[in-house]
Design an enzyme around this catalytic site. Sequence first.
Site, short mmCIF file in Angstrom:
data_model
loop_
_atom_site.label_atom_id
_atom_site.label_comp_id
_atom_site.label_asym_id
_atom_site.label_seq_id
_atom_site.Cartn_x
_atom_site.Cartn_y
_atom_site.Cartn_z
N HIS A 253 0.99 -1.60 -0.06
CA HIS A 253 -0.26 0.27 0.02
C HIS A 253 0.95 1.51 -0.17
O HIS A 253 0.48 1.74 -0.89
CB HIS A 253 -1.02 0.43 0.99
C1 BDR Z 1 -2.75 0.46 5.59
O1 BDR Z 1 -3.28 0.14 6.30
C2 BDR Z 1 -1.82 0.21 7.55
O2 BDR Z 1 -1.82 -1.73 7.92
C3 BDR Z 1 -1.02 -0.08 6.38
O3 BDR Z 1 0.55 0.07 6.77
C4 BDR Z 1 -1.62 1.00 5.10
O4 BDR Z 1 -1.18 2.26 5.60
C5 BDR Z 1 -3.50 -0.23 4.32
O5 BDR Z 1 -4.86 -0.11 4.58
#
Ligand code: BDR
Length: 326
Positions: A253
């Site tokens: 992400h």
């Molecule tokens: C987001 O949630 C976190 O677990 C990750 O770092 C990312 O920023 C994805 O949903």
Amino acid sequence: MTSTHCGKEAELARPIIIDTDPGIDDAVALLLAFASPEFDIKGVTVVSGNVALEHTVRNTLQVCELADRRDVPVYPGCTRPMLRDPVYGLFSGQGGLGKTELPPPTMTVRETHAVDYLVAALTDAARAGEPVTLCTLGPLTNVALALAHTPRIRDGIESIVMMAGAFRELGNRSISAEFNILVDPHAAHIVFEAGIPIVMLPLDVTHQAMATPARIDAIRAVGNPVTDVVADILTFWDRKDSKRFGGRGGPLHDPLVLDYLLAPEHYGSDEARVWVEHSSELLMGHTVADFWGKTGEKPNAKVVLKVDADAFFELLGRRLAKYARG
Ligand code: BDR
Ligand code: CA
């Protein structure tokens, strides 16, 4: 790689502040930012999110040291969301970096609280007419509190580019909410209603950037201490959820936020009016977008929906290859 960027390069670089909650994908995002001379990193503010603040701060310092960027000022921020009880991540392991143990950090944090730092830095940026791009990789608690404290800091923000939200892709930590919004929906609501230009990278786009075993192998093959760590933590990150993702790997992400700024041509987006649900328990943190102008309200966000994932992983690999061999 040199530890600071100087001269002409720094003058032309985009001033950014990164707000983060490392977290495996946050760590990769920081390493990508540190390896990119296009960014003038003013500071890194840290928030509770994937794991508790003591861990997200420690992980941030360890990542700075791994990258030999002890010069980066790190500001610890909020220990919990504004109203709701903390919810922690599931995929970064108990300490936040999977099973990877980095050496205990020797660099220290700045004494200023992240919210105070954001207020001061963005007030200065507004005064100087040099607005900063805020890159947010975690829950929006620090940013919302800074805006509540001093609303005019919005004049010091060029835009907020955030990993946040989910539309057609639904949720990853609840049925319909993306983790960063779910953790602090009230903070997200404040940020989305603040009248600041927002670029959001929701799960719809980040789920196209899968760290597959082949992509992790390509990173490992670079063979420097940073790529060794990245390959290890991404191996831990593997969701092994072929039912959802159609194959092995975990969605990478947060680094997309930096890649979007470095190479906007990798992305496709649509403008929309976006709201954050912050009262229904069932839909808490759900993001709702009016893509078709049904409400007659003006768009408040650019929603990024497509990425050329191969181009992104190629850029990531090239940047990580800039770190010195051990
Ligand atoms: C987001 O949630 C976190 O677990 C990750 O770092 C990312 O920023 C994805 O949903
Ligand atoms: Ca994150």
